[in-house]
Each structure stands twice: as structure tokens, then as C-alpha cells.
Design a protein around this motif. Structure first.
Motif, mmCIF file in Angstrom:
data_model
loop_
_atom_site.group_PDB
_atom_site.id
_atom_site.type_symbol
_atom_site.label_atom_id
_atom_site.label_comp_id
_atom_site.label_asym_id
_atom_site.label_seq_id
_atom_site.Cartn_x
_atom_site.Cartn_y
_atom_site.Cartn_z
ATOM 1 N N GLU A 1 0.830 -1.209 0.000
ATOM 2 C CA GLU A 1 0.000 0.000 0.000
ATOM 3 C C GLU A 1 0.864 1.258 0.000
ATOM 4 N N VAL A 2 1.916 1.269 0.815
ATOM 5 C CA VAL A 2 2.822 2.422 0.872
ATOM 6 C C VAL A 2 3.541 2.588 -0.466
ATOM 7 N N LEU A 3 4.020 1.497 -1.043
ATOM 8 C CA LEU A 3 4.712 1.593 -2.327
ATOM 9 C C LEU A 3 3.781 2.083 -3.432
ATOM 10 N N ILE B 1 3.462 5.836 -2.975
ATOM 11 C CA ILE B 1 4.683 6.530 -3.391
ATOM 12 C C ILE B 1 4.793 6.517 -4.923
ATOM 13 N N ALA B 2 4.398 5.425 -5.542
ATOM 14 C CA ALA B 2 4.489 5.318 -7.004
ATOM 15 C C ALA B 2 3.636 6.373 -7.706
ATOM 16 N N ARG B 3 2.578 6.819 -7.071
ATOM 17 C CA ARG B 3 1.724 7.858 -7.660
ATOM 18 C C ARG B 3 2.311 9.259 -7.517
ATOM 19 N N VAL C 1 7.936 -6.786 -1.843
ATOM 20 C CA VAL C 1 8.620 -6.091 -2.929
ATOM 21 C C VAL C 1 8.715 -6.968 -4.180
ATOM 22 N N THR C 2 9.101 -8.224 -4.023
ATOM 23 C CA THR C 2 9.297 -9.069 -5.210
ATOM 24 C C THR C 2 8.015 -9.246 -6.005
ATOM 25 N N ARG C 3 6.887 -9.296 -5.347
ATOM 26 C CA ARG C 3 5.644 -9.495 -6.107
ATOM 27 C C ARG C 3 5.235 -8.240 -6.882
ATOM 28 N N LEU C 4 5.806 -7.089 -6.531
ATOM 29 C CA LEU C 4 5.466 -5.835 -7.201
ATOM 30 C C LEU C 4 6.435 -5.451 -8.316
ATOM 31 N N TYR D 1 9.427 -0.444 -10.184
ATOM 32 C CA TYR D 1 7.997 -0.558 -9.895
ATOM 33 C C TYR D 1 7.326 0.739 -10.317
ATOM 34 N N ARG D 2 6.449 0.644 -11.297
ATOM 35 C CA ARG D 2 5.705 1.793 -11.801
ATOM 36 C C ARG D 2 6.602 2.995 -12.085
ATOM 37 N N GLY D 3 7.723 2.724 -12.706
ATOM 38 C CA GLY D 3 8.639 3.787 -13.101
ATOM 39 C C GLY D 3 9.600 4.254 -12.021
ATOM 40 N N LYS D 4 9.456 3.733 -10.826
ATOM 41 C CA LYS D 4 10.358 4.107 -9.719
ATOM 42 C C LYS D 4 11.418 3.025 -9.534
#
Length: 167
Positions: free
Chosen positions: A62-64, A67-69, A94-97, A131-134
Motif C-alpha cells: 500500500e505504501v509503495l 509513493i508510485a503515484r 517487494v518481489t511481487r510488485l 515498480y511503476r517507473g520508480k
């Protein structure tokens, strides 16, 4: 274009969010998070935020996602929860994301760590990827491990890594 030329294109300042994954730490006693923030600031990078989150896969995810947004953050550095105990679950979160993994980061971290602490280094599940560009780096919770990863691996390549991730 080679890596040296890439570095000339890389940003000198990177905007980073620091996440401490722990069931016991608070911002007041988070020495590893403090070390990450201090090292980022000392190398002219910008800390866009910092949080201590429960070492729970759903909470970390949820935190990641939040932050990705944030378009103002380019990299996320997590500390804690990469061990083997029952409560260590940052690696799983982390690995699943991750959409792309930077396998060399974990390999090099364990190799460097082996030189310091011996075979116990193989127990670390430090990982990095996109992850999502980060750019996301997930480090162990010990201050020594954080300093090793930051000084030997992350800081020398942070701008280059962020530049590549944005291409």
C-alpha cells in the motif's frame, strides 16, 4: 552509448522516499532510516518523504503504491524485513510488485557483505528493481548493511539507474 556516457546524462540530484519496514522501530529510533537520509543529503539528493511501516506485505504494498503515484519521487529505498525470520516479509512484498529486477544489486550486496560478515551474508534477501517507473532498493535493517549498500552500490549508481529507468 556506454555506461560512462550514460552517467553524463544522469540526474545529479535524485528525489528519494525512505521506507523503514519494522514492527518495532519508530521514526525516533530508526537509525538505519536516519543513515539513509543522511547519506542521501550528503550526496546532494533530495528526500521526498520518510515513513515507518509495519513489516506486513499488504501494508508495504500500500505504501509503495502511494509513493508510485508521487511524480516528485524517483526512487524508493526500503530498509528492514529482508531476513529469514517469521516476521520478515518485506522481500515478499517487494518481489511481487517489481516489474523489472536488478538482480546484480542483490548479488553484489551479498558479495560485499560476505567480505564483512562471512557466510551469514547469504541469508540477506536484499533486492532491487523497477515498480511503476520508480527505482526500488530493499535493504536489510542493520545500519551497517545500509551503509554498505548505500556507499558501495546505490549512491555511485543512483542517478544512472534513475536515468535508465526513465528511458
Amino acid at each position: 552509448m556506454g555506461h560512462a556516457e550514460h552517467r553524463t546524462q544522469a540526474p545529479k540530484e535524485v528525489a528519494c522516499y525512505v521506507v523503514t519496514c519494522s514492527d518495532t522501530r519508530t521514526l525516533a529510533d530508526d537509525r538505519s532510516g536516519d543513515a539513509i537520509r543522511a547519506l542521501l543529503n550528503a550526496h546532494d539528493h533530495r528526500v521526498t518523504g520518510s515513513i515507518v511501516v509495519k513489516d506486513d506485505p499488504d501494508s508495504i504494498a500500500e505504501v509503495l503504491a502511494r509513493i508510485a503515484r508521487d511524480s516528485g519521487t524517483q526512487a524508493v529505498i526500503l530498509t528492514g524485513g529482508t531476513g529469514l525470520s517469521g516476521r520478515d516479509s518485506t522481500y515478499e512484498a517487494v518481489t511481487r510488485l517489481l516489474e523489472k529486477r536488478i538482480d546484480g544489486f542483490g548479488e553484489l550486496f551479498r558479495w560485499l557483505s560476505f567480505q564483512d560478515i562471512g557466510p551469514a551474508a547469504m541469508l540477506s534477501r536484499a533486492i532491487a528493481g523497477l515498480y511503476r517507473g520508480k527505482v526500488v532498493f530493499s535493504l536489510p535493517g542493520s545500519e551497517g548493511a545500509v551503509r554498505l549498500a548505500m556507499e558501495q552500490l546505490i549512491l555511485p549508481e543512483l542517478g544512472h539507474t534513475v536515468w535508465l529507468a526513465g528511458r
